[in-house]
Each structure stands twice: as structure tokens, then as C-alpha cells.
Design a protein around this motif. Sequence first.
Motif, PDB file in Angstrom:
ATOM      1  N   ILE A 137       0.831  -1.206   0.000  1.00 51.93           N
ATOM      2  CA  ILE A 137       0.000   0.000   0.000  1.00 51.93           C
ATOM      3  C   ILE A 137       0.862   1.251   0.000  1.00 51.93           C
ATOM      4  O   ILE A 137       0.633   2.179  -0.774  1.00 51.93           O
ATOM      5  N   LEU A 138       1.868   1.290   0.881  1.00 52.88           N
ATOM      6  CA  LEU A 138       2.783   2.421   0.952  1.00 52.88           C
ATOM      7  C   LEU A 138       4.196   1.877   0.908  1.00 52.88           C
ATOM      8  O   LEU A 138       4.584   1.065   1.747  1.00 52.88           O
ATOM      9  N   ASN A 139       4.926   2.336  -0.089  1.00 54.84           N
ATOM     10  CA  ASN A 139       6.282   1.850  -0.289  1.00 54.84           C
ATOM     11  C   ASN A 139       7.159   3.039  -0.653  1.00 54.84           C
ATOM     12  O   ASN A 139       6.661   4.131  -0.912  1.00 54.84           O
ATOM     13  N   ASN A 140       8.437   2.867  -0.681  1.00 55.18           N
ATOM     14  CA  ASN A 140       9.334   3.888  -1.207  1.00 55.18           C
ATOM     15  C   ASN A 140      10.559   3.193  -1.779  1.00 55.18           C
ATOM     16  O   ASN A 140      10.752   1.993  -1.577  1.00 55.18           O
ATOM     17  N   GLU A 141      11.358   3.945  -2.519  1.00 58.80           N
ATOM     18  CA  GLU A 141      12.491   3.345  -3.216  1.00 58.80           C
ATOM     19  C   GLU A 141      13.529   2.760  -2.272  1.00 58.80           C
ATOM     20  O   GLU A 141      14.380   1.974  -2.699  1.00 58.80           O
ATOM     21  N   SER A 142      13.445   3.127  -1.003  1.00 59.67           N
ATOM     22  CA  SER A 142      14.428   2.638  -0.032  1.00 59.67           C
ATOM     23  C   SER A 142      13.928   1.435   0.765  1.00 59.67           C
ATOM     24  O   SER A 142      14.579   1.018   1.716  1.00 59.67           O
ATOM     25  N   VAL A 143      12.760   0.891   0.384  1.00 51.45           N
ATOM     26  CA  VAL A 143      12.250  -0.335   1.001  1.00 51.45           C
ATOM     27  C   VAL A 143      12.567  -1.508   0.083  1.00 51.45           C
ATOM     28  O   VAL A 143      12.252  -1.476  -1.105  1.00 51.45           O
ATOM     29  N   THR A 144      13.196  -2.532   0.635  1.00 48.99           N
ATOM     30  CA  THR A 144      13.521  -3.716  -0.159  1.00 48.99           C
ATOM     31  C   THR A 144      13.082  -4.969   0.584  1.00 48.99           C
ATOM     32  O   THR A 144      13.448  -5.167   1.748  1.00 48.99           O
ATOM     33  N   PHE A 145      12.290  -5.788  -0.099  1.00 47.40           N
ATOM     34  CA  PHE A 145      11.885  -7.098   0.406  1.00 47.40           C
ATOM     35  C   PHE A 145      12.788  -8.119  -0.277  1.00 47.40           C
ATOM     36  O   PHE A 145      12.770  -8.253  -1.495  1.00 47.40           O
ATOM     37  N   TYR A 146      13.577  -8.832   0.531  1.00 49.07           N
ATOM     38  CA  TYR A 146      14.486  -9.841  -0.005  1.00 49.07           C
ATOM     39  C   TYR A 146      13.895 -11.230   0.224  1.00 49.07           C
ATOM     40  O   TYR A 146      13.497 -11.574   1.342  1.00 49.07           O
ATOM     41  N   LEU A 147      13.865 -12.030  -0.832  1.00 49.35           N
ATOM     42  CA  LEU A 147      13.464 -13.430  -0.754  1.00 49.35           C
ATOM     43  C   LEU A 147      14.578 -14.254  -1.380  1.00 49.35           C
ATOM     44  O   LEU A 147      14.961 -14.007  -2.538  1.00 49.35           O
ATOM     45  N   ASN A 148      15.111 -15.195  -0.604  1.00 46.73           N
ATOM     46  CA  ASN A 148      16.282 -15.952  -1.063  1.00 46.73           C
ATOM     47  C   ASN A 148      17.401 -15.002  -1.505  1.00 46.73           C
ATOM     48  O   ASN A 148      18.051 -15.209  -2.537  1.00 46.73           O
ATOM     49  N   LYS A 155       5.249  -3.278  -6.417  1.00 42.11           N
ATOM     50  CA  LYS A 155       4.752  -1.907  -6.467  1.00 42.11           C
ATOM     51  C   LYS A 155       3.410  -1.819  -5.751  1.00 42.11           C
ATOM     52  O   LYS A 155       2.647  -2.798  -5.718  1.00 42.11           O
ATOM     53  N   PRO A 156       3.089  -0.660  -5.174  1.00 47.56           N
ATOM     54  CA  PRO A 156       1.789  -0.490  -4.511  1.00 47.56           C
ATOM     55  C   PRO A 156       0.626  -0.846  -5.436  1.00 47.56           C
ATOM     56  O   PRO A 156       0.626  -0.489  -6.612  1.00 47.56           O
ATOM     57  N   GLY A 157      -0.340  -1.562  -4.862  1.00 51.43           N
ATOM     58  CA  GLY A 157      -1.518  -1.980  -5.609  1.00 51.43           C
ATOM     59  C   GLY A 157      -1.392  -3.329  -6.263  1.00 51.43           C
ATOM     60  O   GLY A 157      -2.401  -3.935  -6.643  1.00 51.43           O
ATOM     61  N   GLU A 158      -0.155  -3.817  -6.432  1.00 49.93           N
ATOM     62  CA  GLU A 158       0.033  -5.141  -7.019  1.00 49.93           C
ATOM     63  C   GLU A 158      -0.245  -6.224  -5.974  1.00 49.93           C
ATOM     64  O   GLU A 158      -0.240  -5.965  -4.772  1.00 49.93           O
ATOM     65  N   ARG A 178       6.534   1.741   5.836  1.00 47.66           N
ATOM     66  CA  ARG A 178       6.038   0.865   4.785  1.00 47.66           C
ATOM     67  C   ARG A 178       4.766   0.193   5.288  1.00 47.66           C
ATOM     68  O   ARG A 178       4.703  -0.260   6.438  1.00 47.66           O
ATOM     69  N   ILE A 179       3.739   0.102   4.431  1.00 49.79           N
ATOM     70  CA  ILE A 179       2.486  -0.559   4.794  1.00 49.79           C
ATOM     71  C   ILE A 179       2.167  -1.610   3.743  1.00 49.79           C
ATOM     72  O   ILE A 179       2.084  -1.303   2.544  1.00 49.79           O
ATOM     73  N   ASN A 180       1.976  -2.849   4.181  1.00 46.35           N
ATOM     74  CA  ASN A 180       1.513  -3.936   3.320  1.00 46.35           C
ATOM     75  C   ASN A 180       0.206  -4.497   3.850  1.00 46.35           C
ATOM     76  O   ASN A 180       0.000  -4.563   5.077  1.00 46.35           O
ATOM     77  N   LEU A 181      -0.667  -4.898   2.940  1.00 43.43           N
ATOM     78  CA  LEU A 181      -1.832  -5.704   3.281  1.00 43.43           C
ATOM     79  C   LEU A 181      -1.478  -7.154   3.004  1.00 43.43           C
ATOM     80  O   LEU A 181      -1.028  -7.492   1.902  1.00 43.43           O
ATOM     81  N   THR A 182      -1.634  -8.032   4.002  1.00 37.97           N
ATOM     82  CA  THR A 182      -1.372  -9.459   3.795  1.00 37.97           C
ATOM     83  C   THR A 182      -2.651 -10.253   4.026  1.00 37.97           C
ATOM     84  O   THR A 182      -3.394  -9.997   4.979  1.00 37.97           O
ATOM     85  N   ILE A 183      -2.892 -11.196   3.130  1.00 34.07           N
ATOM     86  CA  ILE A 183      -4.111 -11.997   3.159  1.00 34.07           C
ATOM     87  C   ILE A 183      -3.713 -13.465   3.158  1.00 34.07           C
ATOM     88  O   ILE A 183      -3.113 -13.956   2.189  1.00 34.07           O
ATOM     89  N   ASP A 184      -4.012 -14.171   4.246  1.00 28.41           N
ATOM     90  CA  ASP A 184      -3.718 -15.600   4.348  1.00 28.41           C
ATOM     91  C   ASP A 184      -4.952 -16.393   3.961  1.00 28.41           C
ATOM     92  O   ASP A 184      -6.070 -16.069   4.400  1.00 28.41           O
ATOM     93  N   MET A 185      -4.753 -17.451   3.179  1.00 28.03           N
ATOM     94  CA  MET A 185      -5.895 -18.245   2.717  1.00 28.03           C
ATOM     95  C   MET A 185      -5.493 -19.704   2.580  1.00 28.03           C
ATOM     96  O   MET A 185      -4.310 -20.031   2.423  1.00 28.03           O
ATOM     97  N   ILE A 186      -6.503 -20.556   2.649  1.00 24.86           N
ATOM     98  CA  ILE A 186      -6.285 -21.980   2.400  1.00 24.86           C
ATOM     99  C   ILE A 186      -6.280 -22.187   0.894  1.00 24.86           C
ATOM    100  O   ILE A 186      -7.258 -21.864   0.221  1.00 24.86           O
TER     101      ILE A 186
END
Length: 203
Positions: A137-148, A155-158, A178-186
Motif C-alpha cells: 500500500i505504501l512503499n518507497n524506493e528505499s524499502v527492499t523485500f528480499y526473498l532468497n 509496487k503499490p496496488g500489485e 512501509r504498509i503492506n496488506l497481507t491476506i492468508d488463505m487456504i
Amino acid sequence: METATTTTSNTFSDRIKLPFNFEVPKMFKEAKALQLDNFEYYDVIPLRSPAHLVDTSLPFPAPAEDYADGSWTDWLDTNALKKSPYLTSVIDFFKENTTVNLVRLLRLAPHSTVKEHTDPTLGLEIEKSVIRLTIPILNNESVTFYLNNTPVLMKPGECWYMRLTDPHKVINNGDEERINLTIDMIPNDWIRRIINESGQNSI
């Protein structure tokens, strides 16, 4: 409601952008309206929670042998979600197609880090699990999510599926949260098909 019975591959990429985009200004406005308190480092705003936490008149669930997929309890929308019509519509879209349990807004303070870790039940390859979809929802160029150890360029909205059983961390070197919406589902055939097809299209 769309249904699917397509059999999908047992192996998925560790990150897949899904074909959903949501309205950032509406999500941001409602998320900001729920931020009543200042916080340090990390803040969680529950939007769907175990039923007994939302309605305290309900009994605590009986002990379960396996808590992995969330079936140990019923899940209810929180008062925070009921105040947020657009966020409700986003979550309802997924609830119409699969079983949604835990939903949260996750806030990471400026100049803060979520240390590398794994979530053992958050991957499609796990036999009994939930999956987590992430919508920035809210991000900036200095936020990095690292996976492996590789950045995930969200990008916001994706809307993204990530295999969070793998090592991941978040670094916010920016001057705003930074603000993320997380949705857990089966996971069911519907979301598995979408993840599989989206992964193939990104190759």
C-alpha cells in the motif's frame, strides 16, 4: 464466482505477481484512518482474526493437533475492517473464491529491518498450509523485500504470492513507514491455477 478444477504443477517460483491490481489511494486512505497510535519498529493492525478475539463472548477454541491451515478456529472480520469499505471489498473478492483466514495491515517503521526468517507453513509446496498474498500500500524506493537474498520488486496496488517458507527479510532505509496488506488463505484449485498460470506467463 469462478471455479476451476485444473491440476497445477507441484513446483512454483518463489515469487509470482498475480493478475490483480487494487486502488492504492483508497487503500492508503483507509489504512491511515486506522493508525491511531504511534509505534516503534513494527505494527500490526488485524483485519480478520480468530473469532474469539473479535467476539469475546465466544469460547476459546479447543486445542488442535495441527494449527497450520487455520482450520482450528473460525475467523471473523474485525471492527477495523468493518470501518474500511474498500479494504473489505478487496478481501471479499478473495473470500468469494477461497477460504480466507488471517488478514492484517503490516507497518514497518522508517529505518527499520525485519530480520531474515522463514515461515514454515506459508508455501504451496507444504501439504497442509496456508498461503499469504501481499499487496503493498505504501512503499518507497528505499524499502527492499528480499526473498532468497534477491529483491522482490513489488509496487503499490500489485498482488504477489511469495514462497515464505524460504528465507526472507525486509529493509526500510527510507524516511517513511512501509504498509503492506497481507491476506492468508487456504489454497484451493482456483488460487493454485492463478498462481501457476501467472508464473508461466512471467517466464
